[in-house]
Scaffold this motif. Structure first.
Motif, PDB file in Angstrom:
ATOM      1  N   ALA A 218     -11.812   9.859  -8.747  1.00 26.65           N
ATOM      2  CA  ALA A 218     -11.912   8.794  -7.750  1.00 26.65           C
ATOM      3  C   ALA A 218     -11.950   7.436  -8.455  1.00 26.65           C
ATOM      4  N   PHE A 219     -11.030   6.569  -8.079  1.00 27.35           N
ATOM      5  CA  PHE A 219     -10.832   5.279  -8.753  1.00 27.35           C
ATOM      6  C   PHE A 219     -11.213   4.114  -7.846  1.00 27.35           C
ATOM      7  N   SER A 220     -11.651   3.023  -8.470  1.00 25.16           N
ATOM      8  CA  SER A 220     -11.840   1.768  -7.745  1.00 25.16           C
ATOM      9  C   SER A 220     -11.370   0.627  -8.636  1.00 25.16           C
ATOM     10  N   LEU A 221     -10.432  -0.172  -8.138  1.00 25.60           N
ATOM     11  CA  LEU A 221      -9.960  -1.376  -8.826  1.00 25.60           C
ATOM     12  C   LEU A 221     -10.532  -2.566  -8.061  1.00 25.60           C
ATOM     13  N   ASP A 222     -11.332  -3.368  -8.733  1.00 31.06           N
ATOM     14  CA  ASP A 222     -12.055  -4.441  -8.053  1.00 31.06           C
ATOM     15  C   ASP A 222     -11.553  -5.820  -8.465  1.00 31.06           C
ATOM     16  N   ARG A 223     -11.469  -6.717  -7.482  1.00 30.03           N
ATOM     17  CA  ARG A 223     -11.114  -8.107  -7.738  1.00 30.03           C
ATOM     18  C   ARG A 223     -12.313  -8.996  -7.437  1.00 30.03           C
ATOM     19  N   LEU A 224     -12.575  -9.903  -8.361  1.00 28.10           N
ATOM     20  CA  LEU A 224     -13.693 -10.817  -8.209  1.00 28.10           C
ATOM     21  C   LEU A 224     -13.256 -12.185  -7.699  1.00 28.10           C
ATOM     22  N   HIS A 225     -11.948 -12.461  -7.763  1.00 31.73           N
ATOM     23  CA  HIS A 225     -11.463 -13.801  -7.427  1.00 31.73           C
ATOM     24  C   HIS A 225     -10.423 -13.780  -6.297  1.00 31.73           C
ATOM     25  N   ALA A 226      -9.320 -13.035  -6.481  1.00 31.34           N
ATOM     26  CA  ALA A 226      -8.276 -12.995  -5.452  1.00 31.34           C
ATOM     27  C   ALA A 226      -8.847 -12.380  -4.171  1.00 31.34           C
ATOM     28  N   PRO A 227      -8.471 -12.913  -3.015  1.00 27.11           N
ATOM     29  CA  PRO A 227      -9.067 -12.438  -1.763  1.00 27.11           C
ATOM     30  C   PRO A 227      -8.707 -11.011  -1.374  1.00 27.11           C
ATOM     31  N   ARG A 228      -7.512 -10.572  -1.710  1.00 25.39           N
ATOM     32  CA  ARG A 228      -7.127  -9.219  -1.313  1.00 25.39           C
ATOM     33  C   ARG A 228      -5.889  -8.760  -2.080  1.00 25.39           C
ATOM     34  N   PHE A 229      -5.650  -7.452  -2.081  1.00 21.24           N
ATOM     35  CA  PHE A 229      -4.419  -6.894  -2.623  1.00 21.24           C
ATOM     36  C   PHE A 229      -3.333  -7.072  -1.569  1.00 21.24           C
ATOM     37  N   THR A 230      -2.155  -7.484  -2.000  1.00 22.15           N
ATOM     38  CA  THR A 230      -1.086  -7.767  -1.052  1.00 22.15           C
ATOM     39  C   THR A 230      -0.464  -6.482  -0.515  1.00 22.15           C
ATOM     40  N   GLU A 231       0.313  -6.630   0.538  1.00 18.71           N
ATOM     41  CA  GLU A 231       1.015  -5.489   1.126  1.00 18.71           C
ATOM     42  C   GLU A 231       1.951  -4.852   0.102  1.00 18.71           C
ATOM     43  N   GLY A 232       2.616  -5.689  -0.695  1.00 19.27           N
ATOM     44  CA  GLY A 232       3.512  -5.169  -1.719  1.00 19.27           C
ATOM     45  C   GLY A 232       2.779  -4.400  -2.798  1.00 19.27           C
ATOM     46  N   GLU A 233       1.613  -4.909  -3.220  1.00 19.40           N
ATOM     47  CA  GLU A 233       0.817  -4.212  -4.233  1.00 19.40           C
ATOM     48  C   GLU A 233       0.310  -2.880  -3.708  1.00 19.40           C
ATOM     49  N   MET A 234      -0.103  -2.853  -2.463  1.00 23.28           N
ATOM     50  CA  MET A 234      -0.572  -1.601  -1.865  1.00 23.28           C
ATOM     51  C   MET A 234       0.556  -0.580  -1.789  1.00 23.28           C
ATOM     52  N   ALA A 235       1.752  -1.039  -1.412  1.00 22.05           N
ATOM     53  CA  ALA A 235       2.898  -0.137  -1.334  1.00 22.05           C
ATOM     54  C   ALA A 235       3.243   0.423  -2.705  1.00 22.05           C
ATOM     55  N   ALA A 236       3.216  -0.448  -3.725  1.00 26.86           N
ATOM     56  CA  ALA A 236       3.523  -0.009  -5.090  1.00 26.86           C
ATOM     57  C   ALA A 236       2.534   1.047  -5.556  1.00 26.86           C
ATOM     58  N   MET A 237       1.252   0.846  -5.272  1.00 32.72           N
ATOM     59  CA  MET A 237       0.249   1.821  -5.694  1.00 32.72           C
ATOM     60  C   MET A 237       0.377   3.132  -4.930  1.00 32.72           C
ATOM     61  N   ARG A 238       0.801   3.067  -3.675  1.00 31.28           N
ATOM     62  CA  ARG A 238       0.989   4.319  -2.928  1.00 31.28           C
ATOM     63  C   ARG A 238       2.111   5.146  -3.550  1.00 31.28           C
ATOM     64  N   PHE A 239       3.208   4.478  -3.937  1.00 31.20           N
ATOM     65  CA  PHE A 239       4.293   5.196  -4.608  1.00 31.20           C
ATOM     66  C   PHE A 239       3.800   5.773  -5.931  1.00 31.20           C
ATOM     67  N   ALA A 240       3.072   4.967  -6.701  1.00 26.91           N
ATOM     68  CA  ALA A 240       2.597   5.423  -8.005  1.00 26.91           C
ATOM     69  C   ALA A 240       1.603   6.562  -7.869  1.00 26.91           C
ATOM     70  N   VAL A 241       0.661   6.444  -6.945  1.00 26.15           N
ATOM     71  CA  VAL A 241      -0.365   7.465  -6.775  1.00 26.15           C
ATOM     72  C   VAL A 241       0.239   8.772  -6.265  1.00 26.15           C
ATOM     73  N   ALA A 242       1.273   8.681  -5.430  1.00 26.97           N
ATOM     74  CA  ALA A 242       1.945   9.900  -4.963  1.00 26.97           C
ATOM     75  C   ALA A 242       2.498  10.683  -6.145  1.00 26.97           C
ATOM     76  N   GLN A 243       3.073   9.982  -7.110  1.00 29.07           N
ATOM     77  CA  GLN A 243       3.641  10.634  -8.288  1.00 29.07           C
ATOM     78  C   GLN A 243       2.547  11.137  -9.228  1.00 29.07           C
ATOM     79  N   LEU A 244       1.584  10.266  -9.527  1.00 31.07           N
ATOM     80  CA  LEU A 244       0.528  10.636 -10.459  1.00 31.07           C
ATOM     81  C   LEU A 244      -0.344  11.757  -9.900  1.00 31.07           C
ATOM     82  N   GLY A 245      -0.571  11.726  -8.591  1.00 33.98           N
ATOM     83  CA  GLY A 245      -1.364  12.790  -7.972  1.00 33.98           C
ATOM     84  C   GLY A 245      -0.724  14.151  -8.145  1.00 33.98           C
ATOM     85  N   ASN A 246       0.598  14.201  -8.015  1.00 41.41           N
ATOM     86  CA  ASN A 246       1.310  15.465  -8.225  1.00 41.41           C
ATOM     87  C   ASN A 246       1.199  15.928  -9.673  1.00 41.41           C
ATOM     88  N   LEU A 247       1.313  14.991 -10.607  1.00 38.93           N
ATOM     89  CA  LEU A 247       1.188  15.338 -12.021  1.00 38.93           C
ATOM     90  C   LEU A 247      -0.224  15.823 -12.345  1.00 38.93           C
TER      91      LEU A 247
END
Length: 255
Positions: free
Chosen positions: A140-169
Motif C-alpha cells: 500500500a503506497f501513499s505519495l504526498d504533496r506538501l505544496h501543490a494543491p492536488r494531482f492533476t487529471e493527467g497525472e492520475m490517468a498516468a498512474m492508473r495506467f502504470a499501476v495496472a501494469q505494475l500490479g500485474n507484474l
C-alpha cells in the motif's frame, strides 16, 4: 468540454521496465515508490508491505522521518479498517487499478488528520495498492504533496495506467513461477529460443507488463496495424491465442 491531457507513454514504459527489472518483491516496491516521481512528482512517500491478514511486515520511506511512520503504524494497529491515507481495501476490484486521491482540506477533521496529516503539512495524497493473486492487498503506497494543491487529471490517468501494469507484474511474486526468494525461474528472455525478432521481444515485454495492443503501438511509436501484425506473428510462433496464454508461456508455466 473535458480537459485534454497527454499520457506520457514513454515515461510509463521506462517506469514499468525499471520496476520489472527487480527480481525481489521488496526491491520491486521500493522501485515503484522511488521511481514514481518520474510520473507524478511528490514531496514525501511511503509504502507498507502487508501479509495475507493485512498486518504490516515491512516499509520503505521517502523524505519521511521514521517517527511519522511509527505514529502512522500506531493508528494503523488501532484503526485497522479506517486507514484513509492508504485506503487499503479488503479485496481487489477485478480489472480496476486502485488509485485514489485524497484532498485533505475536504476530509472530516479527526485526530488522525490533525496529528498525522496537518502536522506534516500534507495537502493531498495519491494512494495506490498492489494485490496478490487472490486479490488481497500486499503493498500500500501513499505519495504526498506538501505544496501543490492536488494531482492533476493527467497525472492520475498516468498512474492508473502504470499501476495496472505494475500490479500485474507484482502478482507474479505470489505464483509458483517464482521461488521462495522472489526470483523468476523462467524469464521472458528465454523466449529468444522461439526465434522471436528483437522487435517481437519488445512487444512481448510490453504485453506481459499488461499493456493493450493499442498502448504497445503508442509506446513503440508504431501504427496499430503494425503492432497487431507483430502480435499475430508472436502468437503463431509461440502457439498461443491470447495475451493471458502469452503471459503463462512467458513465465514458463504449463498452465
Amino acid at each position: 468540454m473535458a480537459k485534454r491531457f497527454t499520457v506520457p507513454w514513454e515515461k510509463i514504459y521506462d517506469y514499468t521496465m525499471e520496476c520489472g527489472s527487480k527480481h525481489d518483491p521488496h526491491e520491486f516496491v521500493v522501485a515503484a515508490l522511488e521511481e514514481a516521481c518520474g510520473i507524478v512528482p511528490y514531496d514525501q512517500g511511503l509504502v507498507f508491505l502487508l501479509d495475507e491478514r493485512r498486518r504490516v511486515r515491512g516499509q520503505h520511506l521517502v523524505n519521511i522521518k521514521s517517527r511519522w511512520s511509527t505514529m502512522y503504524l500506531e493508528y494503523y494497529s488501532h484503526l485497522e479498517s479506517t486507514n484513509r491515507t492508504l485506503d487499503v481495501e479488503a479485496h481487489e476490484a477485478y480489472g480496476v487499478p486502485l488509485v485514489t486521491q485524497i484532498i485533505w482540506k475536504d476530509e472530516p477533521l479527526t485526530e488522525f488528520t490533525t496529528d498525522y496529516i496537518m502536522a506534516r503539512g500534507v495537502k493531498c495524497s495519491l494512494a495506490f495498492v498492489f494485490f496478490d493473486m487472490n486479490g488481497l492487498p500486499r503493498a500500500a503506497f501513499s505519495l504526498d504533496r506538501l505544496h501543490a494543491p492536488r494531482f492533476t487529471e493527467g497525472e492520475m490517468a498516468a498512474m492508473r495506467f502504470a499501476v495496472a501494469q505494475l500490479g500485474n507484474l507484482y502478482k507474479n511474486f505470489f505464483v509458483d513461477a517464482f521461488d521462495a526468494t522472489g526470483r523468476k525461474r523462467a524469464d521472458v528472455e528465454s523466449l529468444a529460443m522461439a526465434d522471436l525478432t528483437k522487435r517481437e521481444r519488445e512487444v512481448v515485454d510490453l504485453l506481459c507488463a499488461g499493456l493493450s495492443p493499442a498502448h504497445v503501438a503508442k509506446t513503440l511509436h508504431i501504427s496499430a496495424s503494425t503492432a497487431y501484425k507483430h502480435i499475430t506473428h508472436i502468437y503463431k510462433k509461440l502457439g498461443v491465442s491470447s495475451q493471458q496464454e502469452l503471459l503463462v508461456r512467458a513465465l514458463g508455466s504449463k498452465g
